[in-house]
Scaffold this motif. Structure first.
Motif, mmCIF file in Angstrom:
data_model
loop_
_atom_site.group_PDB
_atom_site.id
_atom_site.type_symbol
_atom_site.label_atom_id
_atom_site.label_comp_id
_atom_site.label_asym_id
_atom_site.label_seq_id
_atom_site.Cartn_x
_atom_site.Cartn_y
_atom_site.Cartn_z
ATOM 1 N N GLU A 124 0.799 -1.184 0.078
ATOM 2 C CA GLU A 124 0.158 -0.011 -0.072
ATOM 3 C C GLU A 124 0.708 1.122 -0.037
ATOM 4 N N ARG A 128 0.330 5.952 -3.807
ATOM 5 C CA ARG A 128 0.523 7.270 -3.699
ATOM 6 C C ARG A 128 0.477 7.984 -4.836
ATOM 7 N N TRP A 130 1.912 9.936 -7.920
ATOM 8 C CA TRP A 130 3.449 10.046 -8.441
ATOM 9 C C TRP A 130 3.171 10.945 -9.658
#
Length: 232
Positions: A124, A128, A130
């Motif tokens: 996980e 996020r 990028w």
């Protein structure tokens, strides 16, 4: 799949949209790629590259640290190139794939449940936002060819697109963590090693069902299941 016949690589793919991406990506990439010889669907013929693969998943690499660093430098050049005109896999698609594959793994008992749940937590960290770069998208160590310390070419570009730079670095070093420092040194930019490790878990979790369905054994020594164990 890609077969070598003498001095020719034959890439066979029934999905011609993937072959379109492959040809265009090789044209745009600022690093060595094999020359296109001819195309007769579903076959794409490419000139064989000089040298040998940087390594194989599940086998120790005999390539030098300098060759691994050269691979990192080549990846950096690719990531600094202008973005390709087509999209890549989105964050939402990646998260959805992780969810569905972990559900399948737990339901079918292919991998011990503790390996799945622990690695899912690790994975996980890769989910996020990028900044997209030009990524190869499937930069397995076997897709990078070297001659001595020189990168002679990179093959299998059908997954290329806009993506996370750290994903390419993670796939290149999957199963070869001892060469991560060499690759990062060649890449020449500080990177988040925890995110690279998260991609190791995510890639392994999301590959196992496909491998099993196509007759491969992800539990072979050094392969995906061992990667998951090493993350524990």
């Amino acid at each position: 799949m890609t077969l070598r016949v003498g001095e020719v690589f034959l890439k066979i793919d029934a999905d011609q949209s993937r072959t379109d991406v492959e040809v265009q990506a090789m044209t745009l990439a600022p690093i060595p790629t094999p020359a296109v010889l001819w195309r007769k669907p579903p076959v794409l013929a490419l000139a064989a590259l000089r040298g040998t693969a940087l390594g194989r998943l599940g086998e120790p690499s005999t390539a030098s640290a300098a060759a691994w660093a050269a691979a990192g430098a080549a990846v950096r050049r690719l990531h600094e190139a202008p973005l390709p005109p087509w999209p890549g896999v989105s964050l939402d698609e990646t998260a959805s794939s992780l969810d569905s594959e972990c559900t399948w793994l737990l339901a079918n008992g292919v991998v011990p449940a503790d390996l799945v749940t622990r690695n899912r937590r690790i994975a996980e960290a890769a989910l996020r936002p990028w900044t997209p770069v030009f990524t190869h998208g499937d930069l397995q160590v076997a897709h990078v060819f070297v001659d001595g310390d020189e990168i002679t070419g990179v093959v299998d570009w059908s997954e290329a697109g806009r993506g996370d730079a750290l994903y390419d670095l993670a796939i290149l070093t999957l199963g070869h963590p001892e060469h991560l420092s060499d690759v990062v040194a060649g890449y020449g930019v500080d990177v988040d090693l925890d995110v690279i490790r998260a991609w190791w878990s995510l890639r392994s979790l999301t590959s196992i069902r496909w491998l099993v369905a196509h007759g491969f054994d992800p539990s072979s020594p050094g392969c995906e299941v061992d990667v998951l164990r090493s993350q524990m």
